[in-house]
Write a protein that holds these residues in place. Structure first.
Motif, PDB file in Angstrom:
ATOM      1  N   ALA A 276       0.835  -1.198   0.000  1.00  0.00           N
ATOM      2  CA  ALA A 276       0.000   0.000   0.000  1.00  0.00           C
ATOM      3  C   ALA A 276       0.873   1.253   0.000  1.00  0.00           C
ATOM      4  N   ASN A 277       0.510   2.204  -0.866  1.00  0.00           N
ATOM      5  CA  ASN A 277       1.205   3.501  -0.973  1.00  0.00           C
ATOM      6  C   ASN A 277       2.659   3.366  -1.407  1.00  0.00           C
ATOM      7  N   GLY A 278       2.985   2.258  -2.112  1.00  0.00           N
ATOM      8  CA  GLY A 278       4.354   2.050  -2.571  1.00  0.00           C
ATOM      9  C   GLY A 278       4.419   1.396  -3.932  1.00  0.00           C
ATOM     10  N   LEU A 279       5.635   1.327  -4.490  1.00  0.00           N
ATOM     11  CA  LEU A 279       5.891   0.708  -5.785  1.00  0.00           C
ATOM     12  C   LEU A 279       7.134  -0.172  -5.668  1.00  0.00           C
ATOM     13  N   HIS A 280       7.326  -1.075  -6.675  1.00  0.00           N
ATOM     14  CA  HIS A 280       8.565  -1.841  -6.745  1.00  0.00           C
ATOM     15  C   HIS A 280       9.109  -1.796  -8.173  1.00  0.00           C
ATOM     16  N   THR A 281      10.382  -2.161  -8.334  1.00  0.00           N
ATOM     17  CA  THR A 281      11.056  -2.036  -9.621  1.00  0.00           C
ATOM     18  C   THR A 281      10.718  -3.160 -10.583  1.00  0.00           C
TER      19      THR A 281
ATOM     20  N   SER B 225      12.603 -13.785  -0.971  1.00  0.00           N
ATOM     21  CA  SER B 225      13.278 -13.768   0.335  1.00  0.00           C
ATOM     22  C   SER B 225      12.777 -12.614   1.179  1.00  0.00           C
ATOM     23  N   ARG B 226      12.804 -12.777   2.460  1.00  0.00           N
ATOM     24  CA  ARG B 226      12.548 -11.729   3.459  1.00  0.00           C
ATOM     25  C   ARG B 226      11.101 -11.220   3.416  1.00  0.00           C
ATOM     26  N   THR B 227      10.710 -10.623   4.520  1.00  0.00           N
ATOM     27  CA  THR B 227       9.353 -10.086   4.642  1.00  0.00           C
ATOM     28  C   THR B 227       9.254  -8.755   3.911  1.00  0.00           C
ATOM     29  N   LEU B 228       8.047  -8.424   3.497  1.00  0.00           N
ATOM     30  CA  LEU B 228       7.828  -7.192   2.737  1.00  0.00           C
ATOM     31  C   LEU B 228       7.942  -5.972   3.646  1.00  0.00           C
ATOM     32  N   PRO B 229       8.414  -4.854   3.070  1.00  0.00           N
ATOM     33  CA  PRO B 229       8.392  -3.606   3.837  1.00  0.00           C
ATOM     34  C   PRO B 229       6.993  -3.009   3.822  1.00  0.00           C
TER      35      PRO B 229
ATOM     36  N   LEU C 255       9.589   4.384   3.954  1.00  0.00           N
ATOM     37  CA  LEU C 255       9.690   2.928   3.900  1.00  0.00           C
ATOM     38  C   LEU C 255      10.200   2.387   5.227  1.00  0.00           C
ATOM     39  N   LEU C 256       9.483   1.402   5.760  1.00  0.00           N
ATOM     40  CA  LEU C 256       9.884   0.732   6.992  1.00  0.00           C
ATOM     41  C   LEU C 256      10.061  -0.747   6.692  1.00  0.00           C
ATOM     42  N   GLY C 257      11.270  -1.281   6.987  1.00  0.00           N
ATOM     43  CA  GLY C 257      11.526  -2.697   6.725  1.00  0.00           C
ATOM     44  C   GLY C 257      12.548  -2.871   5.620  1.00  0.00           C
ATOM     45  N   ASN C 258      12.537  -4.064   4.989  1.00  0.00           N
ATOM     46  CA  ASN C 258      13.512  -4.404   3.953  1.00  0.00           C
ATOM     47  C   ASN C 258      13.267  -3.586   2.688  1.00  0.00           C
ATOM     48  N   GLU C 259      14.335  -3.011   2.151  1.00  0.00           N
ATOM     49  CA  GLU C 259      14.203  -2.210   0.942  1.00  0.00           C
ATOM     50  C   GLU C 259      14.086  -3.072  -0.306  1.00  0.00           C
ATOM     51  N   SER C 260      14.514  -4.339  -0.248  1.00  0.00           N
ATOM     52  CA  SER C 260      14.485  -5.197  -1.436  1.00  0.00           C
ATOM     53  C   SER C 260      14.226  -6.645  -1.037  1.00  0.00           C
ATOM     54  N   ILE C 261      13.773  -7.448  -2.029  1.00  0.00           N
ATOM     55  CA  ILE C 261      13.579  -8.888  -1.863  1.00  0.00           C
ATOM     56  C   ILE C 261      14.213  -9.575  -3.070  1.00  0.00           C
TER      57      ILE C 261
ATOM     58  N   THR D 206      16.636  -9.354  -7.994  1.00  0.00           N
ATOM     59  CA  THR D 206      16.301  -8.547  -6.826  1.00  0.00           C
ATOM     60  C   THR D 206      15.349  -7.424  -7.223  1.00  0.00           C
ATOM     61  N   VAL D 207      14.331  -7.219  -6.416  1.00  0.00           N
ATOM     62  CA  VAL D 207      13.339  -6.165  -6.638  1.00  0.00           C
ATOM     63  C   VAL D 207      13.391  -5.201  -5.464  1.00  0.00           C
TER      64      VAL D 207
END
Length: 334
Positions: A95-100, A138-142, A123-129, A112-113
């Motif tokens: 929500a309220n965000g985008l990914h590459t 990998s890893r939880t979403l930000p 942004l709070l949390g991991n910047e990429s997966i 990697t995205v």
């Protein structure tokens, strides 16, 4: 020492091998790579023969792409494997965000995205997966959290129950100093990006308002009132033949000004006069029809007018009386 020659038959091919006395030629097993191809392709491979390996579509090479037949009848390095290509599903949205990865059609292992937030959010949390060997990300979403607001200043007033932080969506109330008042609401709401709505919190010195403003072709009901203080309202009406545009009421504000905009009175007009079969009216060349305008009807040759000869635009914006009609003469029908 005289070399000896040996004739080797392999299928329909014959190979003449030269060896030294007491020596034996080294042969490697056929380089089979499931879901892959070797090049060059021979019936047999002996010492120092080298092959290249490529994988079929949908499979990925695991290991070196080239191998050489060694003296111990083994491929060195060992032949690679062709593993089925691993892909991950489309990266999840936040929500309220985008990914590459919005423009990509597939996501292979190792891709990697990166995530980012729209303006007003952080942004709070991991910047990429990253797409893993198991086909999972990998890893939880930000998450994107709205940037909060700082404690605002109130001109001629103060914030009620001050808090250390204000998150987007929080509402605060403010109090005005004696003799002052807020012209609108005495509260503000924190918007994403750290902006207050309204952006400026002001308490005005309370002053009386002058006589309400006049409007052309209209009137208000405050003429008999001696004074106007904050919160008092007056109502406007229009003269006959005019209609009100805008808010019918204005209110005295704390600053001693009347609320804006004030209404206005527009003249009533009628729509274009209706046409009648086999007849005409005198309003064909006019662009507008004000109240009191009269339009006359007539019939073309061979017809006579029955009913009202004219209609008039009334104060309500409607044409008066019913329309006439044109009826054919008996002489014209013979």
């Amino acid at each position: 020492m005289v070399p000896t020659f040996t004739l080797c038959l392999l299928g329909s091919s014959a190979l003449l091998l030269s060896t030294m006395p007491g020596a034996q030629a080294a042969w490697c097993p056929f380089p089979r790579v499931p879901h892959g191809r070797v090049s060059p392709r021979h019936y047999s491979y002996q010492t120092w023969d080298t092959v290249s390996v490529t994988c079929n579509p949908g499979y990925t090479l695991r290991g070196p792409g080239r191998s050489t037949c060694g003296a111990a009848s083994r491929w060195d390095p060992p032949l690679p494997e062709c593993k089925k290509e691993v892909t991950c599903p489309r990266p999840p949205s936040i929500a309220n965000g985008l990914h590459t990865g919005l423009s990509s059609g597939s996501f292979s292992r190792g891709v990697t995205v990166s995530y980012s937030c729209r303006e007003g959010f952080e942004l709070l949390g991991n910047e990429s997966i990253t797409c893993t060997d198991s086909g999972r990300w990998s890893r939880t979403l930000p998450r994107c959290e709205a940037i909060g607001c700082q404690v605002p200043e109130v001109q001629n007033g103060k914030v009620h129950n001050v808090q250390s932080t204000y998150r987007a969506g929080d509402t605060l109330h403010f109090d005005c100093h004696p003799g002052h008042a807020a012209e609108g609401s005495d509260e503000a709401r924190c918007q994403p990006g750290g902006i207050w709505d309204p952006p400026l919190l002001v308490c005005h010195r309370v002053r009386p308002c002058p006589m309400p403003p006049e409007v052309a072709n209209g009137n208000h009901n405050g003429r008999d009132t001696e004074g106007f203080t904050m919160g008092m309202s007056v109502q406007y009406t229009c003269d006959p033949g005019y209609y009100l545009v805008g808010n019918a009421a204005v209110t005295c504000r704390a600053s001693g000004n009347w609320s804006q905009p004030r209404p206005r009175c527009e003249e009533v007009t009628c729509p274009r006069p209706p046409s009648i079969a086999n007849g005409l009216h005198t309003g064909l060349s006019s662009g507008s029809f004000s109240r009191g305008v009269t339009v006359s009807y007539s019939c073309r040759e061979g017809f006579e007018l029955l009913g009202n000869e004219s209609i008039t635009c009334t104060d309500s914006g409607r044409w008066s009386r019913t329309l006439p009609r044109c009826e054919g003469l008996w002489g014209a029908l013979s």
